[in-house]
Scaffold this motif. Structure first.
Motif, PDB file in Angstrom:
ATOM      1  N   GLN A  16      58.092  15.853   2.192  1.00 34.98           N
ATOM      2  CA  GLN A  16      58.609  16.900   1.815  1.00 34.98           C
ATOM      3  C   GLN A  16      59.246  17.547   2.990  1.00 34.98           C
ATOM      4  OE1 GLN A  16      54.998  18.105  -0.233  1.00 34.98           O
ATOM      5  NE2 GLN A  16      56.328  18.139  -2.147  1.00 34.98           N
ATOM      6  N   ALA A  17      58.261  17.612   4.014  1.00 35.07           N
ATOM      7  CA  ALA A  17      58.875  18.290   5.227  1.00 35.07           C
ATOM      8  C   ALA A  17      60.259  17.682   5.708  1.00 35.07           C
ATOM      9  CB  ALA A  17      58.151  18.179   6.314  1.00 35.07           C
ATOM     10  N   GLN A  18      60.148  16.334   5.551  1.00 38.46           N
ATOM     11  CA  GLN A  18      61.247  15.654   6.165  1.00 38.46           C
ATOM     12  C   GLN A  18      62.698  15.876   5.231  1.00 38.46           C
ATOM     13  OE1 GLN A  18      61.264  12.472   8.567  1.00 38.46           O
ATOM     14  NE2 GLN A  18      63.425  13.250   8.340  1.00 38.46           N
ATOM     15  N   GLN A  19      62.353  15.943   3.818  1.00 38.32           N
ATOM     16  CA  GLN A  19      63.326  16.265   3.196  1.00 38.32           C
ATOM     17  C   GLN A  19      63.867  18.016   3.321  1.00 38.32           C
ATOM     18  OE1 GLN A  19      61.887  16.096  -1.013  1.00 38.32           O
ATOM     19  NE2 GLN A  19      62.479  13.999  -1.188  1.00 38.32           N
ATOM     20  N   LYS A  20      63.122  18.773   3.517  1.00 39.46           N
ATOM     21  CA  LYS A  20      63.582  20.105   4.244  1.00 39.46           C
ATOM     22  C   LYS A  20      64.423  20.223   5.455  1.00 39.46           C
ATOM     23  CE  LYS A  20      61.999  25.083   4.354  1.00 39.46           C
ATOM     24  NZ  LYS A  20      63.301  25.371   3.617  1.00 39.46           N
ATOM     25  N   TRP A  21      63.839  19.272   6.328  1.00 41.84           N
ATOM     26  CA  TRP A  21      64.290  19.480   7.744  1.00 41.84           C
ATOM     27  C   TRP A  21      64.667  18.064   7.955  1.00 41.84           C
ATOM     28  CZ3 TRP A  21      59.261  21.962   7.130  1.00 41.84           C
ATOM     29  CH2 TRP A  21      59.595  23.482   7.013  1.00 41.84           C
ATOM     30  N   GLU A  57      60.899  29.711   8.024  1.00 41.52           N
ATOM     31  CA  GLU A  57      61.417  28.708   7.324  1.00 41.52           C
ATOM     32  C   GLU A  57      60.028  27.993   6.893  1.00 41.52           C
ATOM     33  OE1 GLU A  57      63.977  26.046   8.898  1.00 41.52           O
ATOM     34  OE2 GLU A  57      65.440  27.703   9.571  1.00 41.52           O
ATOM     35  N   ASP A  60      58.476  29.853   3.889  1.00 40.27           N
ATOM     36  CA  ASP A  60      59.124  29.278   2.632  1.00 40.27           C
ATOM     37  C   ASP A  60      58.728  28.091   2.458  1.00 40.27           C
ATOM     38  OD1 ASP A  60      60.236  31.792   2.932  1.00 40.27           O
ATOM     39  OD2 ASP A  60      62.241  31.073   3.762  1.00 40.27           O
ATOM     40  N   PHE A  61      58.463  27.229   3.073  1.00 38.75           N
ATOM     41  CA  PHE A  61      58.083  25.834   2.793  1.00 38.75           C
ATOM     42  C   PHE A  61      56.856  25.810   2.200  1.00 38.75           C
ATOM     43  CE2 PHE A  61      55.820  21.915   4.480  1.00 38.75           C
ATOM     44  CZ  PHE A  61      56.683  20.924   3.691  1.00 38.75           C
ATOM     45  N   SER A  64      57.125  26.991  -1.228  1.00 40.57           N
ATOM     46  CA  SER A  64      57.909  26.101  -2.128  1.00 40.57           C
ATOM     47  C   SER A  64      56.702  24.734  -2.556  1.00 40.57           C
ATOM     48  CB  SER A  64      59.056  25.506  -1.481  1.00 40.57           C
ATOM     49  OG  SER A  64      58.576  24.774  -0.522  1.00 40.57           O
TER      50      SER A  64
END
Length: 65
Positions: A16-21, A57, A60-61, A64
């Motif tokens: 999920q972190a990879q998708q966001k950043w 950020e 916010d992550f 979410s």
């Protein structure tokens, strides 16, 4: 969700972190290993964000998830 939960289950949240950043590589995320300060630092480096922006950020992550 709190950061301790994310840190304890980092392998699950890493995707999920990879998708966001998307500019963060697997290596970047592996080095962070769920360490919030390390993740914020990598975001600062890759995206040219200030410390406060990177912290927001990550907040916010967390919200979410």
């Amino acid at each position: 969700m709190n950061w301790d939960t994310i840190q304890g289950n980092w392998k699950q949240f890493k995707g999920q972190a990879q998708q966001k950043w998307g500019d963060l590589t697997d290596d970047d995320l592996d080095k962070a290993e769920g360490n919030r300060e390390e993740l914020e630092g990598r975001i600062q480096e890759k995206y040219g964000r200030s410390k406060e922006e990177a912290k927001k950020e990550v907040d916010d992550f967390m919200s979410s998830l």
